[in-house]
Motif scaffolding. Structure first.
Motif, PDB file in Angstrom:
ATOM      1  N   TYR A  33     -47.854  43.100 -18.845  1.00  0.00           N
ATOM      2  CA  TYR A  33     -46.846  42.442 -19.676  1.00  0.00           C
ATOM      3  C   TYR A  33     -47.354  42.396 -21.110  1.00  0.00           C
ATOM      4  O   TYR A  33     -48.453  41.893 -21.379  1.00  0.00           O
ATOM      5  N   VAL A  34     -46.538  42.917 -22.050  1.00  0.00           N
ATOM      6  CA  VAL A  34     -46.978  42.982 -23.444  1.00  0.00           C
ATOM      7  C   VAL A  34     -45.832  42.611 -24.385  1.00  0.00           C
ATOM      8  O   VAL A  34     -44.648  42.731 -24.042  1.00  0.00           O
ATOM      9  N   THR A  35     -46.199  42.176 -25.594  1.00  0.00           N
ATOM     10  CA  THR A  35     -45.243  41.869 -26.659  1.00  0.00           C
ATOM     11  C   THR A  35     -45.648  42.682 -27.886  1.00  0.00           C
ATOM     12  O   THR A  35     -46.184  42.135 -28.846  1.00  0.00           O
ATOM     13  N   PRO A  36     -45.412  43.991 -27.880  1.00  0.00           N
ATOM     14  CA  PRO A  36     -45.977  44.871 -28.910  1.00  0.00           C
ATOM     15  C   PRO A  36     -45.361  44.731 -30.290  1.00  0.00           C
ATOM     16  O   PRO A  36     -46.039  44.974 -31.290  1.00  0.00           O
ATOM     17  N   SER A  37     -44.097  44.349 -30.396  1.00  0.00           N
ATOM     18  CA  SER A  37     -43.461  44.265 -31.714  1.00  0.00           C
ATOM     19  C   SER A  37     -43.937  43.070 -32.523  1.00  0.00           C
ATOM     20  O   SER A  37     -43.933  43.097 -33.754  1.00  0.00           O
ATOM     21  N   HIS A  38     -44.340  42.004 -31.833  1.00  0.00           N
ATOM     22  CA  HIS A  38     -44.839  40.801 -32.499  1.00  0.00           C
ATOM     23  C   HIS A  38     -45.562  39.986 -31.446  1.00  0.00           C
ATOM     24  O   HIS A  38     -44.961  39.177 -30.751  1.00  0.00           O
ATOM     25  N   GLN A  39     -46.858  40.241 -31.301  1.00  0.00           N
ATOM     26  CA  GLN A  39     -47.619  39.644 -30.206  1.00  0.00           C
ATOM     27  C   GLN A  39     -47.431  38.136 -30.189  1.00  0.00           C
ATOM     28  O   GLN A  39     -47.551  37.466 -31.217  1.00  0.00           O
ATOM     29  N   PHE A  40     -47.125  37.618 -29.007  1.00  0.00           N
ATOM     30  CA  PHE A  40     -46.931  36.176 -28.897  1.00  0.00           C
ATOM     31  C   PHE A  40     -48.166  35.546 -28.269  1.00  0.00           C
ATOM     32  O   PHE A  40     -48.542  35.914 -27.152  1.00  0.00           O
ATOM     33  N   PRO A  41     -48.839  34.641 -29.001  1.00  0.00           N
ATOM     34  CA  PRO A  41     -48.391  33.989 -30.229  1.00  0.00           C
ATOM     35  C   PRO A  41     -49.037  34.487 -31.529  1.00  0.00           C
ATOM     36  O   PRO A  41     -48.628  34.067 -32.606  1.00  0.00           O
ATOM     37  N   LEU A  42     -50.079  35.339 -31.470  1.00  0.00           N
ATOM     38  CA  LEU A  42     -50.852  35.633 -32.677  1.00  0.00           C
ATOM     39  C   LEU A  42     -50.084  36.444 -33.710  1.00  0.00           C
ATOM     40  O   LEU A  42     -50.435  36.443 -34.885  1.00  0.00           O
ATOM     41  N   GLY A  43     -49.042  37.165 -33.289  1.00  0.00           N
ATOM     42  CA  GLY A  43     -48.173  37.802 -34.250  1.00  0.00           C
ATOM     43  C   GLY A  43     -48.542  39.206 -34.671  1.00  0.00           C
ATOM     44  O   GLY A  43     -47.868  39.796 -35.513  1.00  0.00           O
ATOM     45  N   GLY A  44     -49.598  39.781 -34.108  1.00  0.00           N
ATOM     46  CA  GLY A  44     -49.967  41.141 -34.461  1.00  0.00           C
ATOM     47  C   GLY A  44     -48.951  42.161 -33.976  1.00  0.00           C
ATOM     48  O   GLY A  44     -48.215  41.920 -33.012  1.00  0.00           O
ATOM     49  N   VAL A  45     -48.893  43.298 -34.660  1.00  0.00           N
ATOM     50  CA  VAL A  45     -47.989  44.382 -34.285  1.00  0.00           C
ATOM     51  C   VAL A  45     -48.831  45.529 -33.724  1.00  0.00           C
ATOM     52  O   VAL A  45     -49.761  46.008 -34.375  1.00  0.00           O
ATOM     53  N   MET A  46     -48.516  45.958 -32.510  1.00  0.00           N
ATOM     54  CA  MET A  46     -49.302  46.994 -31.846  1.00  0.00           C
ATOM     55  C   MET A  46     -49.176  48.319 -32.585  1.00  0.00           C
ATOM     56  O   MET A  46     -48.062  48.765 -32.880  1.00  0.00           O
ATOM     57  N   SER A  47     -50.308  48.929 -32.873  1.00  0.00           N
ATOM     58  CA  SER A  47     -50.312  50.201 -33.582  1.00  0.00           C
ATOM     59  C   SER A  47     -49.758  51.308 -32.696  1.00  0.00           C
ATOM     60  O   SER A  47     -49.734  51.200 -31.467  1.00  0.00           O
ATOM     61  N   ILE A  48     -49.313  52.397 -33.326  1.00  0.00           N
ATOM     62  CA  ILE A  48     -48.754  53.506 -32.561  1.00  0.00           C
ATOM     63  C   ILE A  48     -49.818  54.130 -31.667  1.00  0.00           C
ATOM     64  O   ILE A  48     -49.535  54.526 -30.528  1.00  0.00           O
ATOM     65  N   GLY A  49     -51.065  54.189 -32.156  1.00  0.00           N
ATOM     66  CA  GLY A  49     -52.134  54.728 -31.322  1.00  0.00           C
ATOM     67  C   GLY A  49     -52.398  53.891 -30.096  1.00  0.00           C
ATOM     68  O   GLY A  49     -52.614  54.416 -28.996  1.00  0.00           O
ATOM     69  N   ARG A  50     -52.368  52.583 -30.274  1.00  0.00           N
ATOM     70  CA  ARG A  50     -52.584  51.678 -29.140  1.00  0.00           C
ATOM     71  C   ARG A  50     -51.427  51.780 -28.146  1.00  0.00           C
ATOM     72  O   ARG A  50     -51.624  51.683 -26.929  1.00  0.00           O
TER      73      ARG A  50
END
Length: 391
Positions: free
Chosen positions: A143-160
Motif C-alpha cells: 500500500y503506497v501514497t506516491p503522489s503525496h506520501q501520507f503523512p510526510l508529504g514526499g512525492v515518489m520519484s519516477i525512478g522509485r
C-alpha cells in the motif's frame, strides 16, 4: 479525540474542507436534475456504479491523471475507505504479509490488519517508499501514497516508481495506489501515477472526491486490473449493493459539463492561497525553530519543532486547545509510537523523530484564521517550553 471545531479559533485537523468551497448551486441543480430524471421503475443499480458516472470518470482520469482504463475496470465505492476494505478482503488472507509505508495512513493499516494479515512497515525517504527494502519482505500487497506520501508529504520519484513496479512484477504482488489528494500540486510538475506507467497491470488505483468536493459525499472509485473485475463486482454487491444513485448521477453531470474540473481548478487556487498563508505564518511566528515538510502538494504539511521532544506532545496539544487551536501529533502514523527517540539525529534529516511533529491541515480555514491560529500556537509553544519570545 479532537476538540469540537466550533469551539476553536483554528482547527488544523487534516481532512476537513471549507464549506464555502463547495459548488452549492451547481450541485443543487445536478441533484434536482437527477431526481427529476429518475426512471419509471425504481430498482437496484449496478454494484460497480452507474455506467454514466464510470464513463465520466474514465474521461476524467485520462485528462487529469493520464490513466487509460476501460469503463468495466472502474468500481464506484462509498469513499476510499471502502475501496481499501475491498482490497483487504479480496487480496489478503490471515497470516499474509503486506508492505506499508512507515509512517503511514493508520486507517489503511488497520483495515488490512483486520483480515489477520501481518504488516511489514517499510521506511520512506524523500523519494517515497524504500523499494530496495522490499526484496526481503514477503508481501502479497504493498500500500503506497506516491503522489503525496501520507503523512510526510514526499512525492515518489519516477525512478522509485519503476523500481516498485519491478518488485511487484517479480513477486507477483499487487500494489494499492492511494491517490487521495493528487489534484493539489503547487511547487512541482505532475508525475504520472503508478497506474499510468508501463508495466502497471497489477496496480489497483484508488481515488476519491472527498478532497475535491466534500468528505460528506461518500463517493470514491477503484480502478482494478482486468482479471479482478468480476471478483470486485461480486464483493461490492455483497457489501452494499451499490453507492447512492442520485449522488452518482449528479457527479456524472458535473464531470460531463466540465463543472467538476472547473471547480477543482478553483479549489486548487483557493488552497494555494491558504498554503501560502500557513507557510508565511509559520515563518513569521517560528522562523528557524520549525522545519516544514510536504508543502509541494496536497492539503497538509508536517511541521517539526526543533527544540521540542515528542514527549511534550500532550502538553503542547492541551495548551494549544486551551487557547483555541486544534493541533495533531504525527506519532499515531508511526508503527511504534513508544520508541526511545534518538536524540543524536540531525534536524535536517527527513525522518527526524527526535523532534515533535504536527500534521497540519489547512483546507477548512480562511487565511485570517490561519494567521490568528499561528499567533495563538506561538503562545502555546512559549507556555509549553517556558521560553519567552520565540521569534
Amino acid at each position: 479525540m479532537r476538540v469540537a471545531s466550533e469551539k476553536l479559533v483554528a482547527d488544523f485537523r487534516y481532512g476537513d474542507m471549507s464549506a464555502s468551497d463547495f459548488p452549492t448551486l451547481a450541485w443543487r441543480k445536478a441533484m434536482n436534475d437527477a431526481a427529476l430524471g429518475r426512471p419509471l421503475k425504481l430498482s437496484y443499480g449496478d454494484p460497480c456504479g452507474s455506467i454514466r458516472l464510470r464513463s465520466a470518470l474514465q474521461g476524467y482520469l485520462w485528462r487529469a491523471r493520464s490513466i487509460r482504463c476501460e469503463v468495466g475496470e472502474i468500481v464506484v465505492v462509498n469513499g476510499s475507505q471502502q475501496g481499501l476494505d475491498l482490497c483487504a478482503r479480496l487480496l489478503l488472507d490471515e497470516g499474509d504479509g503486506f508492505a506499508i509505508e512507515e509512517p503511514c495512513y493508520p486507517m489503511a493499516r488497520s483495515v488490512f490488519e483486520m483480515t489477520g494479515a501481518i504488516a511489514a512497515p517499510v521506511e520512506v525517504d524523500a523519494e517515497g517508499i524504500r523499494a530496495d527494502l522490499l526484496a526481503d519482505v514477503g508481501a502479497r500487497l504493498a500500500y503506497v501514497t506516491p503522489s503525496h506520501q501520507f503523512p510526510l508529504g514526499g512525492v515518489m520519484s519516477i525512478g522509485r516508481r519503476q523500481q516498485l513496479l519491478g518488485w511487484a512484477k517479480e513477486k507477483r504482488a499487487y500494489i494499492v495506489e492511494d491517490d487521495y489528494d493528487s489534484e493539489y500540486r503547487f511547487d512541482m510538475n505532475p508525475i504520472p501515477p503508478l497506474r499510468a506507467l508501463g508495466g502497471a497491470s497489477n496496480v489497483i488505483y484508488i481515488g476519491t472526491v472527498s478532497k475535491t468536493l466534500s468528505p460528506l459525499l461518500r463517493i470514491g472509485y477503484v480502478v482494478v486490473p482486468r482479471e479482478l473485475q468480476e471478483v470486485f463486482a461480486h464483493a461490492k454487491r455483497l457489501t452494499d449493493r451499490h453507492a447512492p444513485s442520485l449522488e452518482q448521477e449528479a457527479l456524472a453531470t458535473l464531470m460531463e459539463t466540465g463543472a467538476y474540473e472547473s471547480h477543482v481548478r478553483k479549489a486548487r487556487r483557493q488552497n494555494a492561497r491558504r498554503r501560502a498563508a500557513l507557510l508565511d505564518a509559520l515563518q513569521t511566528e517560528f522562523r528557524d525553530l520549525v522545519r516544514v515538510e510536504g508543502a509541494e502538494a496536497g492539503l497538509h504539511v508536517v511541521v517539526w519543532f526543533r527544540d521540542m521532544p515528542p514527549s511534550m506532545a500532550a502538553s503542547f496539544i492541551d495548551k494549544a486547545a486551551a487557547l483555541g487551536v486544534g493541533i495533531y501529533s504525527i506519532s499515531p502514523h508511526y508503527f511504534d509510537q513508544t520508541l526511545d527517540f534518538d536524540q543524536t539525529l540531525n534536524f535536517n534529516q527527513t525522518l527526524d523523530r527526535s523532534c515533535l511533529g504536527l500534521v497540519m491541515g489547512y483546507a477548512s480555514l480562511t487565511e485570517s484564521q490561519i494567521h490568528r491560529g499561528l499567533k495563538l500556537l506561538r503562545r502555546a509553544y512559549e507556555e509549553a517550553t517556558g521560553c519567552g519570545d520565540v521569534a
